[in-house]
Design an enzyme around this catalytic site. Structure first.
Site, mmCIF file in Angstrom:
data_model
loop_
_atom_site.group_PDB
_atom_site.id
_atom_site.type_symbol
_atom_site.label_atom_id
_atom_site.label_comp_id
_atom_site.label_asym_id
_atom_site.label_seq_id
_atom_site.Cartn_x
_atom_site.Cartn_y
_atom_site.Cartn_z
ATOM 1 N N ASP A 171 39.732 39.088 45.382
ATOM 2 C CA ASP A 171 39.114 40.402 45.196
ATOM 3 C C ASP A 171 37.717 40.401 45.847
ATOM 4 O OD1 ASP A 171 39.312 43.033 44.290
ATOM 5 O OD2 ASP A 171 38.289 42.608 42.406
ATOM 6 N N LYS B 195 41.943 42.026 48.808
ATOM 7 C CA LYS B 195 41.391 43.379 48.885
ATOM 8 C C LYS B 195 41.164 43.767 50.338
ATOM 9 C CE LYS B 195 38.102 44.789 46.085
ATOM 10 N NZ LYS B 195 36.778 44.890 45.436
#
Length: 245
Positions: A148, A188
């Site tokens: 992330d 991400k």
């Protein structure tokens, strides 16, 4: 379940129940809007109720529900782990414990301990970070690598895009080095998706790739997630086309 204290008669709509804040002295309008959005965000409330450190935990939960990433006994590496929500989800899903930790997280930010997770305070972009992660896994390969990670934005869109692609590239390179066959990789991405060369590289190493925007990702956010499944271990087969989903 209906709140007995409210009953059903004359119940206000969700719109009426939203918390509205006045701009306090010393607080900017943008800060006030952010705080108001947090207070009215159902995922923030759920995170508190379910013991997760951030609403972001539900992003990886929803991705897992759709793509079946985690299985009991698997090893997971969480890149850019702070504040720890993704590591919490992974630890619960794979059955990681303090006696047998199966999840390793890394971030340059401080994090409070998480049961069943080995946490490293380290910038993943530093040269020795992959070796530290591999050592923390006891020299064993991983089944899932999740990321992330994101750079702080500069406001210059081409620069921000290049920076996030660079992060995905080094995360993907790490995943290719440490994953077991049939392993998965999640990272991400932002509006515009991934560069063609990077996506082509992932298709060479994984049987399928997907672009996903989980419901927990705010609609007004440019973020999405790239999911690559079925790590080949070798690059014999021709790459498949990108799947939607």
């Amino acid at each position: 379940m209906v709140d007995k204290a409210l009953g059903t008669g004359g119940r206000k709509s969700d719109k009426d129940l939203k918390i509205r804040l006045k701009t306090a002295k010393g607080r900017t309008t943008s800060s006030t809007k952010w705080l108001q959005r947090q207070l009215n965000d159902p995922y923030v409330a759920r995170a508190r109720a379910e013991g997760y450190r951030s609403r972001a935990a539900f992003k990886i939960k929803e991705i897992d529900e759709k793509h079946k990433l985690f299985k009991k006994g698997q090893r997971v590496v969480d890149l850019g782990a702070a504040p720890g929500g993704w590591s919490q989800v992974a630890a619960r899903a794979v059955g990681s414990t303090a006696e047998n930790p199966l999840v390793v997280g890394i971030d340059y930010l401080d994090m409070d301990p998480i049961a069943g997770v080995v946490l490293l305070k380290k910038d993943f972009t530093e040269e020795d970070a992959p070796d530290m992660l591999f050592a923390a896994m006891g020299g064993k390969k991983a089944d899932v690598v999740i990321s992330d990670m994101a750079w702080p934005t500069t406001g210059h869109r081409p620069t921000d895009h290049l920076r996030i692609v660079h992060l995905i590239e080094i995360a993907a390179d790490f995943a290719i080095q440490v994953l077991n066959p049939n392993g998965s990789f999640v990272a991400k991405v932002f509006q515009g998706g991934t560069e063609h060369e990077l996506l082509h590289m992932l298709k060479r190493h994984f049987r399928s790739t997907y672009h996903v925007k989980p419901p927990a990702s705010r609609k007004d956010s440019a973020e999405a997630y790239l999911v690559a499944k079925g790590f080949k271990g070798e690059v014999d087969a021709a790459p498949r086309g990108d799947d939607e989903g």
